[in-house]
Scaffold this active site. Sequence first.
Site, PDB file in Angstrom:
ATOM      1  N   GLN A  51       0.811  -1.219   0.000  1.00  0.00           N
ATOM      2  CA  GLN A  51       0.000   0.000   0.000  1.00  0.00           C
ATOM      3  C   GLN A  51       0.844   1.269   0.000  1.00  0.00           C
ATOM      4  O   GLN A  51       0.325   2.354  -0.263  1.00  0.00           O
ATOM      5  CB  GLN A  51      -0.949   0.016   1.213  1.00  0.00           C
ATOM      6  CG  GLN A  51      -2.019  -1.066   1.124  1.00  0.00           C
ATOM      7  CD  GLN A  51      -2.978  -0.979   2.283  1.00  0.00           C
ATOM      8  OE1 GLN A  51      -2.698  -1.516   3.345  1.00  0.00           O
ATOM      9  NE2 GLN A  51      -4.092  -0.283   2.096  1.00  0.00           N
ATOM     10  N   CYS A  88     -10.900  -0.031   3.223  1.00  0.00           N
ATOM     11  CA  CYS A  88      -9.465  -0.178   2.925  1.00  0.00           C
ATOM     12  C   CYS A  88      -8.905   1.196   2.604  1.00  0.00           C
ATOM     13  O   CYS A  88      -9.521   1.959   1.860  1.00  0.00           O
ATOM     14  CB  CYS A  88      -9.284  -1.108   1.729  1.00  0.00           C
ATOM     15  SG  CYS A  88      -7.561  -1.294   1.242  1.00  0.00           S
ATOM     16  N   LEU A  89      -7.729   1.503   3.147  1.00  0.00           N
ATOM     17  CA  LEU A  89      -7.106   2.806   2.888  1.00  0.00           C
ATOM     18  C   LEU A  89      -6.796   3.003   1.409  1.00  0.00           C
ATOM     19  O   LEU A  89      -6.667   4.137   0.946  1.00  0.00           O
ATOM     20  CB  LEU A  89      -5.822   2.960   3.713  1.00  0.00           C
ATOM     21  CG  LEU A  89      -6.030   2.996   5.235  1.00  0.00           C
ATOM     22  CD1 LEU A  89      -4.683   3.019   5.946  1.00  0.00           C
ATOM     23  CD2 LEU A  89      -6.879   4.193   5.645  1.00  0.00           C
ATOM     24  N   GLU A 131      -5.196  -7.870   5.603  1.00  0.00           N
ATOM     25  CA  GLU A 131      -3.787  -7.531   5.334  1.00  0.00           C
ATOM     26  C   GLU A 131      -3.093  -8.680   4.609  1.00  0.00           C
ATOM     27  O   GLU A 131      -2.255  -8.446   3.723  1.00  0.00           O
ATOM     28  CB  GLU A 131      -3.052  -7.165   6.630  1.00  0.00           C
ATOM     29  CG  GLU A 131      -3.648  -5.979   7.394  1.00  0.00           C
ATOM     30  CD  GLU A 131      -3.924  -4.761   6.528  1.00  0.00           C
ATOM     31  OE1 GLU A 131      -3.135  -4.479   5.603  1.00  0.00           O
ATOM     32  OE2 GLU A 131      -4.953  -4.089   6.756  1.00  0.00           O
TER      33      GLU A 131
HETATM   34 NI    NI Z   1      -6.572  -2.525   2.885  1.00  0.00          NI
END
Ligand code: NI
Length: 167
Positions: A51, A88-89, A131
Amino acid sequence: MAVFPIRVFGDPVLNTPAQPVETFDDALRRLIDDMLETMYAAPGVGLAAPQIGISKRLFVYDVGDGPGHLINPELTDSSGEWEFDEGCLSVPERFWPIARPGFARLEGVDVEGEPVVLEGEELMGRMLQHEFDHLNGMLLLERLGKRERKAALRELREAAFGISRPE
Ligand code: NI
């Protein structure tokens, strides 16, 4: 420490299976600190290395009991079922009700290379599975039902390209 920009949906690094961590050194320790700072700044309860554009098998987390990390995890157990509005970021400000096993266990190592077992129910179990998926190049969208996934992808693509569908 540093806060990294978070890669979002459409970035190929998010769809790429990550490589095992092989070097356990000060750079890895710094990376974990930076990932934690990035996660807290977002804010989020978990952040995987892909990410922030680093295709390595590690993630950091804090589900309310303090910071932690896990490197080179394997999913060794999961059971039950629990539906949760998951976000989710890397797919910012969107949540979908997603059913997954309620309990999950991951086994990996820490920054020293020592074995670690992480397991839990509900939010902890969900974070572990979410994750772990990131490390395999999988976003939460792939956990949606076929129809929901299609609608979500259309919505995200339209948002990305600024296209609006006629009503
Ligand atoms: Ni995520």
